[in-house]
Design an enzyme around this catalytic site. Structure first.
Site, mmCIF file in Angstrom:
data_model
loop_
_atom_site.group_PDB
_atom_site.id
_atom_site.type_symbol
_atom_site.label_atom_id
_atom_site.label_comp_id
_atom_site.label_asym_id
_atom_site.label_seq_id
_atom_site.Cartn_x
_atom_site.Cartn_y
_atom_site.Cartn_z
ATOM 1 N N GLN A 1 0.915 -1.204 0.036
ATOM 2 C CA GLN A 1 0.137 0.144 0.079
ATOM 3 C C GLN A 1 0.934 1.223 0.092
ATOM 4 O O GLN A 1 2.040 1.248 0.527
ATOM 5 C CB GLN A 1 -1.063 -0.010 1.157
ATOM 6 N N SER A 2 0.458 2.524 -0.524
ATOM 7 C CA SER A 2 1.368 3.386 -0.884
ATOM 8 C C SER A 2 1.329 4.256 0.380
ATOM 9 O O SER A 2 2.843 4.766 0.633
ATOM 10 C CB SER A 2 0.911 4.548 -1.960
ATOM 11 N N THR A 3 0.643 4.250 1.294
ATOM 12 C CA THR A 3 0.913 5.223 2.307
ATOM 13 C C THR A 3 0.377 4.700 3.738
ATOM 14 O O THR A 3 -0.711 3.604 3.622
ATOM 15 C CB THR A 3 0.032 6.616 2.335
#
Length: 293
Positions: free
Chosen positions: A25-27
């Site tokens: 997941q990016s963040t």
């Protein structure tokens, strides 16, 4: 497609090696708020089992949760995946979608090259791909291009949102010397009277000396200390008194907030500086006032 007999791309030597499920997941906010997406990625392990892999040959790599796919830097999970492929330990790599693996064409094609060389298959939620096959390689290349283009679209959309907020004057950066940030996120004059007096003294001295060098020399001669409240670190927000220096005085004299003006976008990151330093972009060059928001 879930039955290995229906996929001629799956060969016995693939099943003799391990299947790796890559989760990203990016963040950190996405990790906490989009738990359903994370669960779907973990569920790909069951798909590997359906395709014929034994449970002890299925490995989940989730070291990159909360990390952007923009670059291989700072992604130990992706680096580990590349290493496992190069060691010929991998038969299949599963990801919910190709953008989970990489948002950079450079990193994406590096993975494809290694997978093609060691005959590693890639699979997402829809299909199984063989990077050594011309048609699959073309399709995977298009996936990589679309992932990188999508990232640029998202970044531009976010930047334009920041610009729109800046035009309303609601984005407040680090307050200049003599100001503090309130609980509401706004700037206010430092309540310490000694700080206020020192700021007035600096501008009065500059009016008299007329040059930055003369101002610095005058302050050093009279042992005047500069009030600083660090914006980060263990002493964040605490008042410190430091010797005057040219950079701090120059920033004060050029900051428009002392004249009641607001600015945004006055510095532009130069990517060449990051190439020389070997790290992420930092600092930036001053832009012309016509380019400010």
């Amino acid at each position: 497609m879930n039955d290995p007999l229906l996929s001629p791309k799956l060969r016995p030597w693939h099943l003799d090696k391990s299947a790796f499920v890559y989760v990203r997941q990016s963040t950190p906010q996405q990790v906490s708020d989009h738990q359903e997406s994370t669960a779907r990625q973990y569920a790909l392990a069951s798909r590997a089992a359906i395709l014929g892999w034994a449970a002890d040959r299925i490995t989940v790599i989730d070291d990159d949760l909360g990390r952007s796919g923009l670059s291989i830097e700072g992604r130990p999970g992706f680096q580990r995946l590349l290493a496992e492929v190069a060691l010929d330990h991998v038969g299949l790599i599963l990801g919910l979608e190709m953008s989970r693996l990489a948002r950079s064409n450079r990193d994406w094609h590096q993975l494809l090259e290694r997978c093609a060389r060691f005959r590693v298959l890639l699979a997402d939620a829809d299909a199984i791909y063989d990077p050594a096959d011309h048609n699959d390689r073309l399709l995977l290349g298009l996936h990589g291009m679309m992932s990188e283009a999508e990232l640029h679209v998202l970044k531009e959309r976010m930047y334009q949102g920041r610009v729109n907020k800046a035009r309303r004057g609601v984005i407040m950066g680090v307050p200049p010397l003599g100001y503090i940030r309130t609980a509401a996120g706004e700037w206010a004059i430092d309540p310490d009277e000694r700080v206020q007096a020192t700021v007035r003294l600096i501008f009065d001295r500059f009016d008299r000396e007329a040059t930055l060098h003369g101002l610095l020399r005058s302050l050093v001669r009279d042992a005047v200390r500069i009030p600083i409240r660090p914006s980060s670190g263990p002493t964040r927000g605490e008042l410190e008194w430091r010797r005057p220096n040219r950079t701090t005085l120059c920033n004060m004299l050029h900051h428009p907030s002392y004249a009641g003006a607001y600015r945004f976008g006055h510095r532009q990151v130069d990517p060449r500086e990051s190439c020389r330093a070997g790290g992420p972009p930092a600092g930036g060059r001053a832009r012309r006032r016509t380019a400010w928001c």
